[in-house]
Design an enzyme around this catalytic site. Structure first.
Site: not given
Ligand SMILES: *Cc1c(COP(=O)(O)O)cnc(C)c1O
Length: 343
Positions: A85, A187, A223
């Site tokens: 990722r 991210k 989300e």
């Molecule tokens: C990091 C993150 C998540 C959760 O991802 P995981 O890989 O399960 O830790 C969900 N939403 C956002 C916006 C994130 O930055």
């Protein structure tokens, strides 16, 4: 080099806050290559005032945990997925990728160097790892940085949302965290800067966080702040939104696999309309930090939708949670490749 003196931490009451640990990993990229990388005791970053990370948001990060198992060994959960990722985040922001092997090795070194900060088995806590890449070096124009820094630090953590497995209420935000063709799937800090004000407004109204709708039509759930959304339908399907502006949660895809392969549920990625919440018996927010936080209800404008599971955790959510943390802490067999032993 590793300090083995015991630390004075109340493991059972850990929240999600920064505790300075002994050592962190730092590597630099210059002239087309990463250097060796080293561990350092210095928890400050010294960078040019012109760094693109400071002015133009050229940075990305990751989050994963190291778990202490009952037999004393240490687990990382799917670190290859975090590395992959981070490759995608770096590509979107024109930053050099950190090779997967280097990423996992950095995590391994940081965990071992800070072993005394790993919460003991049975306390529910874990050592949270924060890898990040930032654009650094002298610069002023809008362009990609001449140099980059990759670092991994760690801090022991407990529950992210205070309730633990107690359901929390969330509120639908009028703001967007990302644009339809923006950086929602990466991210990156910029998405989070945009979410601070909505998050504060939600908390001031006593909600755990906000829920973002799709930025194009504002009709579908995207989300939940820093976690993904899932729900269980009345006929027992595991449903989760699919959208190009969601940050794809590794926890979410792990739960989807667990729901299908271990709980025997039908699973579905697709549109989750905010006005069709009554098809669900349970809902939850999931992510590395949040693990699974059951959602008790959702405030949308003037209406509050209470899920039937109400103020207790629903049975499917409970089974998903037990299976997930069972795998992470080494108490239940893991699907191939999900666990990397640090020790
Ligand atoms: C990091 C993150 C998540 C959760 O991802 P995981 O890989 O399960 O830790 C969900 N939403 C956002 C916006 C994130 O930055």
């Amino acid at each position: 080099m590793t300090n083995t003196a015991t630390v004075d931490i109340d493991w059972k009451n850990l929240g999600f806050s920064y505790i300075r640990t002994d050592l962190r990993y730092v590597a630099h990229w210059k002239d087309g290559a990463w250097d060796q990388g080293t561990l350092t005791a210095d928890n400050k970053v010294h960078i040019s005032e012109g760094s693109t990370a400071l002015h133009y948001g050229q940075q990305c990060f990751e989050g994963l945990k190291a778990y202490r198992c009952q037999d004393g060994s240490i687990n990382l959960f799917r670190p290859d997925q975090n590395a992959a990722r981070m490759h995608r985040s770096c590509a979107r922001l024109l930053m050099p990728a950190v090779p997967t092997e280097m990423f996992i090795e950095a995590c391994r070194q940081v965990v071992l160097a800070n072993e005394r900060f790993i919460p003991p088995y049975g306390t529910g806590g874990a050592l949270y790892l924060r890898p990040y890449v930032i654009g650094v070096g002298d610069n002023i124009g809008v362009r990609s940085a001449p140099e980059f820094l990759f670092s991994v630090f760690c801090t022991p953590v407990g529950a992210y949302f205070k309730g633990g497995l107690a359901p929390s209420n969330f509120i639908v935000s009028q703001y967007d965290r990302a644009a339809p063709n923006g950086t929602g799937a990466a991210k990156v800090g910029g998405n989070y800067a945009a979410s601070l004000l909505p998050g504060q407004e939600a908390k001031q109204r006593s909600f755990a966080d906000c829920i973002y709708l799709d930025p194009e039509t504002h009709t579908k759930i995207e989300e939940v702040g820093a976690a993904n959304f899932f729900a269980i339908t009345r006929d027992g399907r595991f449903v989760t939104p699919k959208s190009p502006s969601i940050l794809e949660s590794i926890t979410k895809y792990s739960l989807l696999d667990i729901a299908r392969d271990r709980l025997g549920l039908q699973v579905e990625e697709g549109d989750v309309y905010i006005d069709q919440l009554d098809q669900f018996t349970e809902a939850g927010a999931c992510g590395t930090a949040a693990v699974i936080t059951p959602i008790g209800g959702i405030q949308n404008g003037e209406t509050f939708h209470q899920f039937p599971s109400g103020d207790t955790v629903g049975p499917v959510t409970r089974r998903l949670y037990d299976e997930l943390i069972g795998i992470q802490f080494g108490d239940r067999p893991a699907p191939d490749g999900w666990i990397v032993k640090v020790k």
